[in-house]
Design a protein around this motif. Structure first.
Motif, PDB file in Angstrom:
ATOM      1  N   UNK A   1       0.813  -1.224   0.000  1.00 38.18           N
ATOM      2  CA  UNK A   1       0.000   0.000   0.000  1.00 38.18           C
ATOM      3  C   UNK A   1       0.843   1.270   0.000  1.00 38.18           C
ATOM      4  N   UNK A   2       2.123   1.161   0.312  1.00 39.84           N
ATOM      5  CA  UNK A   2       2.990   2.356   0.316  1.00 39.84           C
ATOM      6  C   UNK A   2       3.605   2.636  -1.061  1.00 39.84           C
ATOM      7  N   UNK A   3       3.211   1.864  -2.050  1.00 38.64           N
ATOM      8  CA  UNK A   3       3.788   2.017  -3.392  1.00 38.64           C
ATOM      9  C   UNK A   3       3.447   3.383  -3.995  1.00 38.64           C
ATOM     10  N   UNK A   4       4.381   3.915  -4.768  1.00 41.34           N
ATOM     11  CA  UNK A   4       4.139   5.178  -5.476  1.00 41.34           C
ATOM     12  C   UNK A   4       3.470   4.910  -6.822  1.00 41.34           C
ATOM     13  N   UNK A   5       3.912   3.869  -7.488  1.00 43.79           N
ATOM     14  CA  UNK A   5       3.394   3.558  -8.834  1.00 43.79           C
ATOM     15  C   UNK A   5       3.646   2.090  -9.133  1.00 43.79           C
ATOM     16  N   UNK A   6       2.894   1.564 -10.066  1.00 44.32           N
ATOM     17  CA  UNK A   6       3.091   0.168 -10.486  1.00 44.32           C
ATOM     18  C   UNK A   6       2.527  -0.005 -11.882  1.00 44.32           C
ATOM     19  N   UNK A   7       2.897  -1.098 -12.508  1.00 44.41           N
ATOM     20  CA  UNK A   7       2.338  -1.350 -13.831  1.00 44.41           C
ATOM     21  C   UNK A   7       2.857  -2.636 -14.438  1.00 44.41           C
ATOM     22  N   UNK A   8       2.393  -2.860 -15.648  1.00 44.92           N
ATOM     23  CA  UNK A   8       2.884  -4.022 -16.388  1.00 44.92           C
ATOM     24  C   UNK A   8       2.894  -3.722 -17.873  1.00 44.92           C
TER      25      UNK A   8
ATOM     26  N   UNK B   1      -6.132  -8.208   2.581  1.00 46.40           N
ATOM     27  CA  UNK B   1      -5.778  -7.622   1.280  1.00 46.40           C
ATOM     28  C   UNK B   1      -4.282  -7.743   1.026  1.00 46.40           C
ATOM     29  N   UNK B   2      -3.926  -8.126  -0.183  1.00 46.79           N
ATOM     30  CA  UNK B   2      -2.498  -8.301  -0.504  1.00 46.79           C
ATOM     31  C   UNK B   2      -1.716  -7.016  -0.240  1.00 46.79           C
ATOM     32  N   UNK B   3      -2.336  -5.864  -0.482  1.00 44.98           N
ATOM     33  CA  UNK B   3      -1.576  -4.615  -0.345  1.00 44.98           C
ATOM     34  C   UNK B   3      -1.230  -4.298   1.105  1.00 44.98           C
ATOM     35  N   UNK B   4      -1.855  -4.993   2.065  1.00 53.36           N
ATOM     36  CA  UNK B   4      -1.544  -4.726   3.470  1.00 53.36           C
ATOM     37  C   UNK B   4      -0.414  -5.591   3.995  1.00 53.36           C
TER      38      UNK B   4
END
Ligand code: FDP
Length: 345
Positions: free
Chosen positions: A156-163, A300-303
């Motif tokens: 959850x602390x991510x700034x950005x992500x993608x694929x 949740x995966x983001x936690x």
């Protein structure tokens, strides 16, 4: 090209679309490196048959998997393109045992974790594959010295992500935490062009995606859920099954058509197969930003915060109604199990 509103990735990154985005210039620069790595990888895949680049590189990686020649090319492309942006503090790659340092003269403020070529067992038969990445701001204040604290980060602390998806068309799909945007590579001009604005997943879907060859090893909750959706329990039409076996491709289809993607833990591999930092976390961020859900079966995966850079976690992601229903089965049938994250990796 018929669009009269042609927006390239670079122009979009510098535009006013993301009003609250901090460090816009740094991000634009970082993403120009990622886009370059994706174009190099895309080109290498499309030309592999002519340049004898299918097949094995003759080495194994940290996961004891056979490394393909294209894995090596993609990994080198990501490392070089990212370093040359001068925005990267340190990196984690699926292909490398430990944290990848960046020399002091090239170092910037961001930690990037990436899987340079995901789904590579599909390469030699020309089935779609992808690249995945996640970006965090560095934590270390201590000049150039990175520590585990910089890379073992909560999703959850991510700034950005993608694929990037290297499919019948090549796409780059990304989020800065303000919605999900998709860009398609126009091979004629060599640019990623905005084609998918504010992507959102359907609330419900009727496609399930899982490697059913592992079904005898799954936990009871997953077994009962899959049995219910494929047999038309509760009067619904049975779900369709689609499994490409490249996570990016399966997630991209799930994002566009709705449904559920699953790679659960099982009796052979208690934490499943997929790695947190550069597979599960970034794709969970995309999924949540597209109004979908992503869970490890209990939270949740983001936690989650991984304990090691290549940690694996079970994952279920997709349309919110599908995930909610899955969780009722997990709760009902898996009450004796520990949280998947508690199990040894
Ligand atoms: P691959 O091994 O071909 O690189 O994590 C890697 C991955 O592919 C994912 O892309 C894919 O979803 C999964 O493994 C497929 O695993 P199974 O072959 O066990 O189904």
């Amino acid at each position: 090209m018929s669009s009269n509103n042609l927006i390239t990735l670079h122009r979009w990154l510098l535009s006013d679309t993301h009003k609250n985005m901090e460090n816009k210039l740094e991000m634009a620069n970082l993403f120009s490196g990622i886009a370059l790595a994706c174009k190099i990888t895309n080109n290498a895949i499309k030309r592999a048959g002519f340049e004898s680049n299918f097949g094995l590189a003759g080495i194994t990686n940290v996961h004891s998997e056979d490394v393909k020649k294209l894995d090596v090319i993609a990994n080198d492309a990501f490392k070089m393109a990212l370093k040359s942006t001068r925005e990267v503090f340190c990196m984690v790659s699926e292909e490398e045992d430990s944290i990848i340092p960046v020399s002091q003269s090239q170092a910037g403020n961001y930690v990037v974790a990436f899987d340079p070529l995901d789904g590579s067992s599909n390469l030699d038969c020309n089935v779609s594959v992808g690249s995945i990445f996640s970006i965090w701001s560095k934590v270390s204040k201590d000049g150039h010295n990175y520590s585990n604290e910089d890379v073992l980060r909560k999703g959850r602390d991510m700034t950005a992500a993608g694929y990037a998806l290297y499919g019948s068309a090549t796409m780059l799909v990304l989020t800065f935490g303000q919605g999900v945007y998709g860009f398609t590579l126009d091979n004629h001009i060599g640019e990623f062009v905005l084609t998918h604005v504010e992507m959102r997943i359907r609330t419900k879907g009727s496609i399930y995606s899982i490697n059913e060859g592992n079904s005898i090893y799954w936990d009871k909750g997953t077994q009962e859920y899959v049995k219910a959706i494929k047999s038309g329990a509760d009067g619904r039409a049975p779900y369709s099954s689609r499994y490409i076996g490249s996570m990016v491709s399966d997630i991209h289809r799930t994002l566009l058509y709705g449904g559920i993607f699953m790679y659960p833990g099982d009796t052979k591999s208690p934490n499943g197969k997929l790695r947190y930092l550069y597979e599960v976390a970034p794709l969970s961020f995309i999924m949540e930003q597209a109004a979908g859900k992503a869970t490890n079966g209990s939270s949740p995966c983001l936690d989650m915060v991984p304990k090691s850079i290549h940690e694996r976690v079970p994952v279920f992601m997709g349309s919110p109604a599908c995930i909610e229903e899955l969780l009722t089965y997990q709760k009902k049938f898996n009450h004796n199990l520990n949280s998947p994250h508690e199990k040894d990796n």
